[in-house]
Design a protein around this motif. Structure first.
Motif, PDB file in Angstrom:
ATOM      1  N   VAL A  21       0.837  -1.212   0.000  1.00  0.00           N
ATOM      2  CA  VAL A  21       0.000   0.000   0.000  1.00  0.00           C
ATOM      3  C   VAL A  21       0.867   1.256   0.000  1.00  0.00           C
ATOM      4  N   ILE A  22       1.879   1.283   0.857  1.00  0.00           N
ATOM      5  CA  ILE A  22       2.753   2.454   0.934  1.00  0.00           C
ATOM      6  C   ILE A  22       3.455   2.696  -0.404  1.00  0.00           C
ATOM      7  N   SER A  23       3.976   1.647  -1.019  1.00  0.00           N
ATOM      8  CA  SER A  23       4.646   1.788  -2.315  1.00  0.00           C
ATOM      9  C   SER A  23       3.670   2.283  -3.377  1.00  0.00           C
ATOM     10  N   THR A  24       2.456   1.778  -3.342  1.00  0.00           N
ATOM     11  CA  THR A  24       1.444   2.187  -4.323  1.00  0.00           C
ATOM     12  C   THR A  24       1.091   3.662  -4.162  1.00  0.00           C
ATOM     13  N   ILE A  25       0.969   4.105  -2.921  1.00  0.00           N
ATOM     14  CA  ILE A  25       0.695   5.525  -2.670  1.00  0.00           C
ATOM     15  C   ILE A  25       1.836   6.382  -3.201  1.00  0.00           C
ATOM     16  N   ASN A  26       3.057   6.010  -2.866  1.00  0.00           N
ATOM     17  CA  ASN A  26       4.211   6.808  -3.298  1.00  0.00           C
ATOM     18  C   ASN A  26       4.333   6.877  -4.818  1.00  0.00           C
ATOM     19  N   GLU A  27       3.967   5.808  -5.482  1.00  0.00           N
ATOM     20  CA  GLU A  27       4.111   5.757  -6.947  1.00  0.00           C
ATOM     21  C   GLU A  27       3.021   6.529  -7.682  1.00  0.00           C
ATOM     22  N   ASN A  28       1.874   6.748  -7.043  1.00  0.00           N
ATOM     23  CA  ASN A  28       0.730   7.297  -7.777  1.00  0.00           C
ATOM     24  C   ASN A  28       0.152   8.595  -7.227  1.00  0.00           C
ATOM     25  N   SER A  29       0.524   8.981  -6.023  1.00  0.00           N
ATOM     26  CA  SER A  29      -0.068  10.171  -5.409  1.00  0.00           C
ATOM     27  C   SER A  29       0.489  11.460  -6.003  1.00  0.00           C
ATOM     28  N   GLN A  30      -0.404  12.414  -6.241  1.00  0.00           N
ATOM     29  CA  GLN A  30       0.021  13.746  -6.671  1.00  0.00           C
ATOM     30  C   GLN A  30       0.425  14.605  -5.468  1.00  0.00           C
ATOM     31  N   PHE A  31      -0.288  14.434  -4.373  1.00  0.00           N
ATOM     32  CA  PHE A  31      -0.005  15.228  -3.165  1.00  0.00           C
ATOM     33  C   PHE A  31      -0.494  14.434  -1.960  1.00  0.00           C
ATOM     34  N   THR A  32       0.419  14.152  -1.039  1.00  0.00           N
ATOM     35  CA  THR A  32       0.074  13.327   0.129  1.00  0.00           C
ATOM     36  C   THR A  32       0.179  14.133   1.412  1.00  0.00           C
ATOM     37  N   VAL A  33      -0.852  14.040   2.236  1.00  0.00           N
ATOM     38  CA  VAL A  33      -0.855  14.641   3.569  1.00  0.00           C
ATOM     39  C   VAL A  33      -0.873  13.516   4.591  1.00  0.00           C
ATOM     40  N   SER A  34       0.120  13.484   5.464  1.00  0.00           N
ATOM     41  CA  SER A  34       0.163  12.471   6.516  1.00  0.00           C
ATOM     42  C   SER A  34      -0.377  13.035   7.821  1.00  0.00           C
ATOM     43  N   ILE A  35      -1.132  12.213   8.532  1.00  0.00           N
ATOM     44  CA  ILE A  35      -1.671  12.615   9.821  1.00  0.00           C
ATOM     45  C   ILE A  35      -0.707  12.181  10.923  1.00  0.00           C
ATOM     46  N   ASP A  36      -0.209  13.139  11.663  1.00  0.00           N
ATOM     47  CA  ASP A  36       0.692  12.988  12.813  1.00  0.00           C
ATOM     48  C   ASP A  36       2.123  12.616  12.418  1.00  0.00           C
ATOM     49  N   VAL A  37       2.285  11.530  11.639  1.00  0.00           N
ATOM     50  CA  VAL A  37       3.618  11.121  11.189  1.00  0.00           C
ATOM     51  C   VAL A  37       3.446  10.286   9.921  1.00  0.00           C
ATOM     52  N   PRO A  38       4.343  10.416   8.939  1.00  0.00           N
ATOM     53  CA  PRO A  38       4.217   9.571   7.747  1.00  0.00           C
ATOM     54  C   PRO A  38       4.257   8.092   8.128  1.00  0.00           C
ATOM     55  N   SER A  39       3.345   7.321   7.603  1.00  0.00           N
ATOM     56  CA  SER A  39       3.297   5.890   7.926  1.00  0.00           C
ATOM     57  C   SER A  39       4.586   5.206   7.493  1.00  0.00           C
ATOM     58  N   GLY A  40       5.200   4.491   8.454  1.00  0.00           N
ATOM     59  CA  GLY A  40       6.463   3.816   8.200  1.00  0.00           C
ATOM     60  C   GLY A  40       7.665   4.538   8.760  1.00  0.00           C
ATOM     61  N   LEU A  41       7.473   5.762   9.231  1.00  0.00           N
ATOM     62  CA  LEU A  41       8.575   6.522   9.836  1.00  0.00           C
ATOM     63  C   LEU A  41       8.543   6.329  11.347  1.00  0.00           C
ATOM     64  N   ASN A  42       9.661   5.907  11.924  1.00  0.00           N
ATOM     65  CA  ASN A  42       9.750   5.787  13.370  1.00  0.00           C
ATOM     66  C   ASN A  42       9.759   7.194  13.966  1.00  0.00           C
ATOM     67  N   SER A  43       8.743   7.521  14.736  1.00  0.00           N
ATOM     68  CA  SER A  43       8.600   8.891  15.227  1.00  0.00           C
ATOM     69  C   SER A  43       9.611   9.248  16.305  1.00  0.00           C
ATOM     70  N   ASP A  44      10.320   8.249  16.838  1.00  0.00           N
ATOM     71  CA  ASP A  44      11.352   8.516  17.843  1.00  0.00           C
ATOM     72  C   ASP A  44      12.728   8.721  17.217  1.00  0.00           C
ATOM     73  N   THR A  45      13.056   7.916  16.212  1.00  0.00           N
ATOM     74  CA  THR A  45      14.406   7.955  15.635  1.00  0.00           C
ATOM     75  C   THR A  45      14.470   8.600  14.259  1.00  0.00           C
ATOM     76  N   GLY A  46      13.328   8.641  13.565  1.00  0.00           N
ATOM     77  CA  GLY A  46      13.325   9.133  12.197  1.00  0.00           C
ATOM     78  C   GLY A  46      13.747   8.080  11.192  1.00  0.00           C
ATOM     79  N   ASP A  47      13.963   6.842  11.652  1.00  0.00           N
ATOM     80  CA  ASP A  47      14.354   5.759  10.748  1.00  0.00           C
ATOM     81  C   ASP A  47      13.145   5.296   9.927  1.00  0.00           C
TER      82      ASP A  47
END
Length: 499
Positions: free
Chosen positions: A145-171
């Motif tokens: 799903v994440i790859s599909t969004i990245n490949e096809n989205s014109q403009f993405t807004v993430s709520i609180d933190v981008p899905s898949g990003l560790n909010s503590d480390t940024g990894d």
């Protein structure tokens, strides 16, 4: 601006819900409204919202409801098992079902094809898939799903933190949404300070959602990001009756035959940032060369022991290291200064290099010490690899500061400043400043601010902010910015920030 870990956010939320009685649904509704506030509703009509099973997904369902109420074309997708939804997520999901909103469940590749079609034709994609707290790699359908969004989205807004990003480390936990904008709530997330996180978060907007300030203060563990207000508060407007004696005496040990520029830049940095009297102490063989360059700063030969002792006794701040060379003489000077100084000492460049060979000399100092290493120098001080330091900047800086009772300013993108307890992260500066002499300039500024009466850690904060601000200001019209450019800009930038 304060930043925190996901654990602190969890404690804040739990306190509000369990102790104050603020409903989780109220917080979720407020969050959704703040997301709506930050979407361009005038020029965008088609939206796709992708939700998960957690409270982040609940935020997404609530956002979808508001968009539908605003008569926007909205398609909602859900990834996961309904039985695993949090209570608040299920509540907002149920509202949409009661409104007879079509929610497409993503379970296999055929569903991914449906998602792809909607993504291509949507103006804005709302990412409400995973949120904070993720601590393992994204796998399976979530990864797809994440790859599909990245490949096809014109403009993405993430709520609180981008899905898949560790909010503590940024990894990136295997895969991550590549957002154009992230709407985060109440507090900046510590992971946003990671070197690489900006390319995933895009623009970051911090919105309040109704959590009382006293609750945040109760749980906040001392992480701050600098802003203009901090500078304005700490760098006072000059009294009209003051004179040079009110703005401190600076003594800088710097330079060698190979590095006269470092001595010039650090000394001139102290002059341009407002110190009352500035003296450079350097080797006899470069004294005349440097003396001819200065109009305001004074110079003294390192051989003039009596004169140096007198200056050391009367200074308000001393800096050691820029361009001195990694040699026995630099070690002797640093050791002498640490033993005899009556005022704060700033150690930079070759001062740090010789210090790394004998950290025990820090015990000789009876005054505050600030060290200003870049990651390579920090590696020599700690024995840790540069890569590890880059990924754990706050942790490494705090541990070293606490162990050796010094203040650490770890240079680089998002410069870290700490005494070992609280941490301040600098928000200014950019890659246009990536050139020789910038660290020497920063040393001069900080030394000057300490001499003018600022507490050492305050001077490190305001000095780093000013230094980066000058670079940002100049880079608007310049491809690259040199240390000399920053020197010229310093007094104008201070005035601009004060106003």
């Amino acid at each position: 601006m304060k930043f925190v870990s996901s654990n602190i956010i969890k404690k804040i939320d739990n306190y509000c819900i369990n102790e104050l009685g603020i409903s989780e649904l109220v917080l979720m509704e407020n969050a959704a409204l703040k997301v709506i506030k930050n979407i361009d509703l005038k020029d965008n009509s088609y939206f796709t919202v992708i939700c998960g099973t957690g409270n982040n997904g609940g935020d997404g369902f609530a956002v979808a409801r508001h968009l539908i109420s605003l008569k926007k074309n909205v398609q909602v997708f859900f990834v996961g098992n309904v039985e695993k939804m949090t209570d608040s997520c299920r509540a907002n999901y149920s509202i949409l079902k009661n409104m007879e909103v079509n929610i497409i469940f993503i379970q296999d590749l055929k569903d991914i094809e449906h998602l792809e079609v909607y993504l291509v034709y949507s103006d804005v994609i709302i990412d409400a898939l995973l949120g904070t707290g993720i601590n393992r790699n994204v796998e399976g359908i979530y990864d797809t799903v994440i790859s599909t969004i990245n490949e096809n989205s014109q403009f993405t807004v993430s709520i609180d933190v981008p899905s898949g990003l560790n909010s503590d480390t940024g990894d990136v936990m295997g895969n991550c949404i590549d957002s154009n904008k992230t709407i985060t709530f109440e507090l900046y997330k510590s992971g946003f300070l990671n070197y690489n996180s900006e390319k995933y978060t895009g623009e970051i907007i911090v919105e309040k959602i109704g959590i009382p300030e006293f609750v945040i203060s109760e749980f906040h563990d001392g992480g701050f990001v600098t802003d203009k207000d901090i500078f304005k508060k700490k760098v006072a407007v000059r009294d009209k009756y003051s004179h040079k004696g009110n703005y401190g005496r600076v003594l800088i040990f710097a330079g060698s035959e190979q590095y006269t520029g470092a001595a010039y830049i650090s000394t001139e940095g102290a002059v341009r940032s407002g110190a009352g009297l500035v003296t450079l102490c350097c080797d006899e063989d470069i004294l005349q060369t440097l003396r001819s360059k200065f109009n305001e700063a004074m110079t003294i030969s390192s051989k003039n022991i009596e004169g140096v002792n007198k200056l050391l006794a009367n200074s308000n701040c001393v800096a050691v290291g820029p361009g001195m060379g990694d040699n026995e003489n630099t070690y002797k000077v640093l050791n002498f200064v640490l033993k005899n100084s009556k005022c704060p000492v700033v150690i930079d460049a070759d001062g740090i290099n010789v210090l790394s060979k004998d950290l025990s000399i820090l015990e000789n100092s009876k005054v505050p010490v600030l060290i200003t290493p870049h990651p390579g120098e920090m590696s020599r001080l700690t024995g840790l690899p540069v890569d590890y330091i880059e990924k754990n900047r706050i942790k490494v800086a705090k541990e070293f500061a606490k162990k050796y009772n010094v203040i650490v300013l770890l240079k680089g993108y998002n410069t870290v400043i700490t005494k070992g307890n609280s941490v301040i992260v600098n928000s200014t500066g950019n890659s246009a400043m990536a050139s020789g002499g910038m660290g020497d300039c920063l040393t001069g500024i900080i030394t000057s601010f300490i001499a003018q009466g600022q507490d050492v850690i305050d001077a490190a904060v305001t000095g780093a902010f000013l230094h980066g601000y000058c670079g940002e200001m100049l880079s608007k019209e310049m491809f690259n910015v040199s240390a000399s450019d920053v020197l010229d800009a310093i007094p104008y930038a201070i005035k601009k920030l004060q106003n």
